[in-house]
Motif scaffolding. Structure first.
Motif, PDB file in Angstrom:
ATOM      1  N   SER A 156       0.811  -1.224   0.000  1.00 40.43           N
ATOM      2  CA  SER A 156       0.000   0.000   0.000  1.00 40.43           C
ATOM      3  C   SER A 156       0.848   1.279   0.000  1.00 40.43           C
ATOM      4  O   SER A 156       0.364   2.343  -0.375  1.00 40.43           O
ATOM      5  N   LYS A 157       2.131   1.177   0.374  1.00 45.15           N
ATOM      6  CA  LYS A 157       3.005   2.361   0.386  1.00 45.15           C
ATOM      7  C   LYS A 157       3.757   2.550  -0.933  1.00 45.15           C
ATOM      8  O   LYS A 157       4.347   3.603  -1.171  1.00 45.15           O
ATOM      9  N   GLY A 158       3.765   1.501  -1.773  1.00 39.92           N
ATOM     10  CA  GLY A 158       4.532   1.571  -3.019  1.00 39.92           C
ATOM     11  C   GLY A 158       5.851   0.843  -2.934  1.00 39.92           C
ATOM     12  O   GLY A 158       6.683   0.928  -3.836  1.00 39.92           O
ATOM     13  N   ASP A 159       6.057   0.096  -1.842  1.00 40.28           N
ATOM     14  CA  ASP A 159       7.249  -0.740  -1.710  1.00 40.28           C
ATOM     15  C   ASP A 159       6.985  -2.127  -2.290  1.00 40.28           C
ATOM     16  O   ASP A 159       5.832  -2.569  -2.371  1.00 40.28           O
ATOM     17  N   LEU A 160       8.057  -2.813  -2.660  1.00 41.87           N
ATOM     18  CA  LEU A 160       7.929  -4.182  -3.149  1.00 41.87           C
ATOM     19  C   LEU A 160       7.364  -5.083  -2.057  1.00 41.87           C
ATOM     20  O   LEU A 160       7.765  -4.983  -0.895  1.00 41.87           O
ATOM     21  N   LYS A 161       6.467  -5.982  -2.442  1.00 43.71           N
ATOM     22  CA  LYS A 161       5.948  -6.946  -1.469  1.00 43.71           C
ATOM     23  C   LYS A 161       7.014  -7.976  -1.090  1.00 43.71           C
ATOM     24  O   LYS A 161       7.015  -8.494   0.014  1.00 43.71           O
ATOM     25  N   HIS A 162       7.916  -8.235  -2.020  1.00 41.45           N
ATOM     26  CA  HIS A 162       8.950  -9.247  -1.763  1.00 41.45           C
ATOM     27  C   HIS A 162      10.315  -8.685  -2.156  1.00 41.45           C
ATOM     28  O   HIS A 162      10.733  -8.788  -3.301  1.00 41.45           O
ATOM     29  N   GLY A 163      11.011  -8.090  -1.185  1.00 45.89           N
ATOM     30  CA  GLY A 163      12.337  -7.549  -1.446  1.00 45.89           C
ATOM     31  C   GLY A 163      13.402  -8.630  -1.388  1.00 45.89           C
ATOM     32  O   GLY A 163      13.245  -9.640  -0.696  1.00 45.89           O
ATOM     33  N   VAL A 164      14.486  -8.402  -2.110  1.00 45.66           N
ATOM     34  CA  VAL A 164      15.616  -9.341  -2.139  1.00 45.66           C
ATOM     35  C   VAL A 164      16.902  -8.546  -1.892  1.00 45.66           C
ATOM     36  O   VAL A 164      17.085  -7.474  -2.453  1.00 45.66           O
ATOM     37  N   ILE A 165      17.776  -9.073  -1.051  1.00 43.31           N
ATOM     38  CA  ILE A 165      19.097  -8.482  -0.848  1.00 43.31           C
ATOM     39  C   ILE A 165      20.146  -9.479  -1.328  1.00 43.31           C
ATOM     40  O   ILE A 165      20.131 -10.650  -0.922  1.00 43.31           O
ATOM     41  N   SER A 166      21.039  -9.027  -2.196  1.00 43.53           N
ATOM     42  CA  SER A 166      22.151  -9.871  -2.669  1.00 43.53           C
ATOM     43  C   SER A 166      23.445  -9.387  -2.019  1.00 43.53           C
ATOM     44  O   SER A 166      23.639  -8.181  -1.840  1.00 43.53           O
ATOM     45  N   LEU A 167      24.303 -10.322  -1.674  1.00 51.01           N
ATOM     46  CA  LEU A 167      25.586  -9.999  -1.040  1.00 51.01           C
ATOM     47  C   LEU A 167      26.739 -10.424  -1.938  1.00 51.01           C
ATOM     48  O   LEU A 167      26.695 -11.489  -2.569  1.00 51.01           O
ATOM     49  N   TYR A 168      27.766  -9.555  -1.983  1.00 48.76           N
ATOM     50  CA  TYR A 168      28.887  -9.775  -2.897  1.00 48.76           C
ATOM     51  C   TYR A 168      30.220  -9.573  -2.184  1.00 48.76           C
ATOM     52  O   TYR A 168      30.318  -8.810  -1.220  1.00 48.76           O
ATOM     53  N   ASP A 169      31.251 -10.208  -2.729  1.00 49.26           N
ATOM     54  CA  ASP A 169      32.614  -9.779  -2.459  1.00 49.26           C
ATOM     55  C   ASP A 169      33.312  -9.600  -3.815  1.00 49.26           C
ATOM     56  O   ASP A 169      32.665  -9.712  -4.871  1.00 49.26           O
ATOM     57  N   TYR A 170      34.577  -9.278  -3.789  1.00 53.49           N
ATOM     58  CA  TYR A 170      35.324  -9.048  -5.037  1.00 53.49           C
ATOM     59  C   TYR A 170      36.509  -9.999  -5.081  1.00 53.49           C
ATOM     60  O   TYR A 170      37.295 -10.073  -4.130  1.00 53.49           O
ATOM     61  N   LYS A 171      36.579 -10.717  -6.176  1.00 57.06           N
ATOM     62  CA  LYS A 171      37.696 -11.632  -6.379  1.00 57.06           C
ATOM     63  C   LYS A 171      38.457 -11.185  -7.619  1.00 57.06           C
ATOM     64  O   LYS A 171      37.893 -11.144  -8.715  1.00 57.06           O
ATOM     65  N   ALA A 172      39.734 -10.837  -7.405  1.00 63.67           N
ATOM     66  CA  ALA A 172      40.575 -10.321  -8.496  1.00 63.67           C
ATOM     67  C   ALA A 172      39.881  -9.168  -9.229  1.00 63.67           C
ATOM     68  O   ALA A 172      39.920  -9.078 -10.451  1.00 63.67           O
ATOM     69  N   GLY A 173      39.229  -8.302  -8.454  1.00 67.18           N
ATOM     70  CA  GLY A 173      38.601  -7.110  -9.022  1.00 67.18           C
ATOM     71  C   GLY A 173      37.235  -7.330  -9.628  1.00 67.18           C
ATOM     72  O   GLY A 173      36.631  -6.395 -10.145  1.00 67.18           O
ATOM     73  N   LYS A 174      36.719  -8.552  -9.567  1.00 61.98           N
ATOM     74  CA  LYS A 174      35.405  -8.854 -10.151  1.00 61.98           C
ATOM     75  C   LYS A 174      34.371  -9.066  -9.045  1.00 61.98           C
ATOM     76  O   LYS A 174      34.605  -9.852  -8.115  1.00 61.98           O
ATOM     77  N   ARG A 175      33.240  -8.382  -9.175  1.00 62.74           N
ATOM     78  CA  ARG A 175      32.169  -8.531  -8.202  1.00 62.74           C
ATOM     79  C   ARG A 175      31.608  -9.954  -8.285  1.00 62.74           C
ATOM     80  O   ARG A 175      31.237 -10.413  -9.364  1.00 62.74           O
ATOM     81  N   THR A 176      31.542 -10.632  -7.143  1.00 67.71           N
ATOM     82  CA  THR A 176      31.169 -12.045  -7.116  1.00 67.71           C
ATOM     83  C   THR A 176      30.044 -12.269  -6.103  1.00 67.71           C
ATOM     84  O   THR A 176      30.180 -11.909  -4.928  1.00 67.71           O
ATOM     85  N   LEU A 177      28.963 -12.870  -6.548  1.00 65.54           N
ATOM     86  CA  LEU A 177      27.817 -13.133  -5.681  1.00 65.54           C
ATOM     87  C   LEU A 177      28.177 -14.188  -4.639  1.00 65.54           C
ATOM     88  O   LEU A 177      28.703 -15.240  -4.965  1.00 65.54           O
ATOM     89  N   ILE A 178      27.868 -13.877  -3.348  1.00 65.72           N
ATOM     90  CA  ILE A 178      28.139 -14.857  -2.303  1.00 65.72           C
ATOM     91  C   ILE A 178      26.870 -15.352  -1.603  1.00 65.72           C
ATOM     92  O   ILE A 178      26.848 -16.450  -1.057  1.00 65.72           O
ATOM     93  N   ASP A 179      25.797 -14.554  -1.614  1.00 69.49           N
ATOM     94  CA  ASP A 179      24.577 -15.000  -0.939  1.00 69.49           C
ATOM     95  C   ASP A 179      23.383 -14.157  -1.412  1.00 69.49           C
ATOM     96  O   ASP A 179      23.557 -13.010  -1.846  1.00 69.49           O
ATOM     97  N   VAL A 180      22.180 -14.726  -1.324  1.00 69.59           N
ATOM     98  CA  VAL A 180      20.933 -14.006  -1.621  1.00 69.59           C
ATOM     99  C   VAL A 180      20.010 -14.200  -0.441  1.00 69.59           C
ATOM    100  O   VAL A 180      19.800 -15.324   0.013  1.00 69.59           O
TER     101      VAL A 180
END
Length: 378
Positions: free
Chosen positions: A351-375
């Motif tokens: 009702s406020k205009g926010d997503l009903k189902h938000g997702v947060i993704s977590l990253y680190d960087y390996k050799a300068g490349k952004r790498t997904l570690i968790d969702v």
């Protein structure tokens, strides 16, 4: 028949026919705002490109509303990540008679601009602003297609405490609505999960030298430093932390979690963990296809927000189709009923205009490349 009469009649018929052709297509403006000058211009351009790609695709396919062919025009504006400029640009878009706005990037620009769009009755869909206050003002016009800092801060703090086993954390924010808001949400959760918050310092979003704050923090010997701010300052912050010999992990939010961060932080990116306020590009339902066409069209990689801006345009047009009207009031009235499946996944709003189902993704960087570690599903 009188030849003059015949000529006049023919002229009237031609003029009528020509006027019919001239009015066969309706031109509809979609507003888009992001900083395309200044320190975070690369992130603003990412938003503009995403929105432009959507407009080009819709026009190529053809759009008909209420029996009339509609041609979309992207009215792209630069707010320079400045709150005052943002309100001026918002008024310009209202004056330009846009039917919807995709923007702004920063919470500190989206929030002041939102009052102007609300007064004009024009829907605003932010592809990036995460401060909870944006949608808590009681406006019917404010929407976003990303998670909020009330989700992102806790996700980052929980990951730091439980997965990284961090016990002691120092916090620094850039004094903006975004950076400060994210840092405060992180701090609340960090304390609730048993982390010892050693300090909370403030800098600003134009700073280049962080050595005074970092020297103080070095004396506190934290396991992690949480930085609330954008990549333009997070990069030098992390680099200087490494130069001063701090071994603490540097944690950041979506504004810092870009492909360009590796260029800004150098080899200090190996020590960074950051979060994003949506599904990782490679995990999005339409992510791989979007990435390919984006890179083909613009000759550069997606930074962060392009797929969200792309879907935001399609969501506005979906409301237009369901309203069967290009009238901003009718488009706005159709927005609460949104159930759109796009690049980023399924979008429905509360009702406020926010997503009903938000997702947060977590990253680190390996050799300068952004790498997904968790969702984390929120």
């Amino acid at each position: 028949m009188n030849s003059n009469y015949s000529k006049v009649s023919t002229a009237i018929v031609i003029a009528f026919a020509m006027s019919g052709v001239a009015h066969a297509d309706e031109t509809v403006k979609i507003g888009e705002v992001a900083p395309t000058t200044g320190q975070i211009a690369h992130l603003g351009k990412d938003i503009e490109n995403g929105a432009r790609l959507a407009v080009e695709e819709i026009n190529a396919k053809g759009l008909t509303i209420n029996g009339q062919k509609v041609t979309l025009v992207l009215d792209a504006q630069d707010d320079a990540a400045d709150p005052r400029t943002a309100t001026q640009v918002a008024q310009k878009l209202v004056d330009d008679k846009v039917v919807a706005v995709v923007g702004h990037l920063n919470s500190g620009t989206s929030i002041p601009a939102s009052k102007i769009y609300s007064d004009a009755g024009i829907v605003q869909i932010s592809p990036a602003s995460s401060n909870p206050a944006y949608t808590q003002q009681g406006f019917k016009t404010t929407y976003r297609v990303v998670a909020t800092d009330a989700q992102q801060g806790p996700a980052l703090a929980t990951y730091a405490a439980k997965s990284l086993k961090m016990k002691r954390v120092a916090i620094v924010d850039d004094s903006t609505a975004y950076g400060q808001g994210l840092a405060n949400e992180f701090e609340k959760t960090a304390k609730s999960v048993g982390m010892n918050v050693m300090s909370h310092d403030a800098t600003n979003d134009k700073a280049v030298d962080f050595r005074a704050i970092l020297t103080k923090i070095k004396g506190e010997n934290p396991d992690a430093i949480m930085y609330g701010g954008m990549d333009a300052t997070m990069g030098p912050f992390a680099k200087q932390a490494k130069q001063l010999g701090l071994r603490a992990k540097v944690l950041g939010g979506d504004g810092a979690c870009s492909e360009k961060l590796a260029d800004l932080a150098g080899d200090a990116t190996d020590n960074i963990v950051c979060s994003d306020i949506g599904m990782a590009l490679q995990k999005m339902p339409g992510g791989k296809a979007f990435q390919a066409k984006y890179e083909k069209r613009f000759g550069e990689p997606v930074q962060i927000y392009a797929p969200f801006a792309y879907d935001a345009v399609f969501i506005a047009i979906d409301a237009m189709k369901r309203a069967n009207s290009t009238d901003p009031a009718k488009i706005l009235a159709a927005m609460p009923g949104t159930d759109y499946k796009g690049v980023i996944g399924e979008t429905t709003f509360d009702s406020k205009g926010d997503l009903k189902h938000g997702v947060i993704s977590l990253y680190d960087y390996k050799a300068g490349k952004r790498t997904l570690i968790d969702v984390m599903q929120m």
